[in-house]
Design an enzyme around this catalytic site. Structure first.
Site, PDB file in Angstrom:
ATOM      1  N   VAL A  98     -28.772   4.919  23.507  1.00  0.00           N
ATOM      2  CA  VAL A  98     -30.216   4.739  23.420  1.00  0.00           C
ATOM      3  C   VAL A  98     -30.793   6.026  22.840  1.00  0.00           C
ATOM      4  CG1 VAL A  98     -32.360   4.318  24.693  1.00  0.00           C
ATOM      5  CG2 VAL A  98     -30.239   3.221  25.436  1.00  0.00           C
ATOM      6  N   CYS A  99     -31.760   5.890  21.963  1.00  0.00           N
ATOM      7  CA  CYS A  99     -32.479   7.042  21.422  1.00  0.00           C
ATOM      8  C   CYS A  99     -31.480   8.016  20.778  1.00  0.00           C
ATOM      9  CB  CYS A  99     -33.306   7.679  22.537  1.00  0.00           C
ATOM     10  SG  CYS A  99     -34.630   8.780  21.984  1.00  0.00           S
TER      11      CYS A  99
END
Length: 230
Positions: A98-99
């Site tokens: 994520v991210c």
């Protein structure tokens, strides 16, 4: 089903807690919060959380997920963490992020030749690791699943749940957590936000982004050197 999320100092907690809320509701899931020790970890905004297992005692994972946040910069030079990810990736069914956790996967050599996404402010750094940058909320390429910035972790996790247990199961999770976004502003991406807001956020992030870029450059150089030696 063993699912592990990396919990490291100075991470952005929603990168972790968003997908955690989804995957913890999957049938048969045992979810681990993983770090070098099981001492309390402080996130970038002050929230503290405790890892449930350390690297040495982590079981082989079916899913490994790397969140992002400012602490990701240090992980780019952290061979202990990168080696742990490489070992888990050898047998994991799904290797995810994520991210800016995607950049950590990149530094571990796990995104070379894969389509991927990350936070908009660091998207251009994906190519340094041989990844193919894609401007999407989440991206699937074989067994790599990457989510965009922060809140995209919820979307990413719901898609992962659908891939693993079917769309009906994923939709039931979505309904259970009442994930029905209706933001008060259309400012969640550079394309939708006011140009003045984009500029202000970019300027505020600039010092951190310079440190992240330098860490990515060092990690990419090490991968090139390793490839040359082989």
């Amino acid at each position: 089903m063993q699912i592990g999320l990396l919990l490291f100092p100075n991470l952005t907690q929603l990168d972790l807690t968003g997908p955690f809320e989804v995957v913890a509701r999957m049938r048969g899931a045992q979810v681990h919060l993983i770090w070098k020790t099981t001492e309390l970890v402080t996130c970038d905004r002050g929230l503290t959380m405790r890892p449930s297992v350390d690297f040495a005692h982590c079981p082989p994972l079916d899913v490994i997920c790397v969140p992002g946040g400012p602490g990701q910069i240090d992980l780019m030079d952290d061979e202990e963490t990168l080696s742990f990810l490489r070992r888990q990736a050898e047998t994991a069914q799904w290797i995810t992020s994520v991210c800016t956790g995607a950049l950590v996967l990149g530094a571990a050599g796990l995104l070379n030749g894969y389509r991927a996404t990350t936070h908009w402010a660091s998207h251009d750094q994906l190519a340094m690791f041989g990844a193919i940058p894609v401007h999407e909320r989440w991206v699937i390429d074989r067994n790599r699943v990457t989510g965009g910035g922060v809140t995209a972790g919820i979307d990413f996790a719901l898609k992962l749940a659908a891939l693993m247990q079917g769309e009906a199961a994923a939709q039931a999770i979505q309904l259970g957590i009442e994930y029905n976004p209706a933001p008060p502003f259309w400012a969640g991406s550079p394309e939708g936000a006011d140009p003045g807001v984009v500029q202000a956020v970019g300027e505020a992030m600039a010092p951190m982004l310079q440190k992240r870029l330098a860490a990515s450059q060092r990690a990419a150089a090490r991968l090139r050197e390793s490839a040359t030696l082989q």
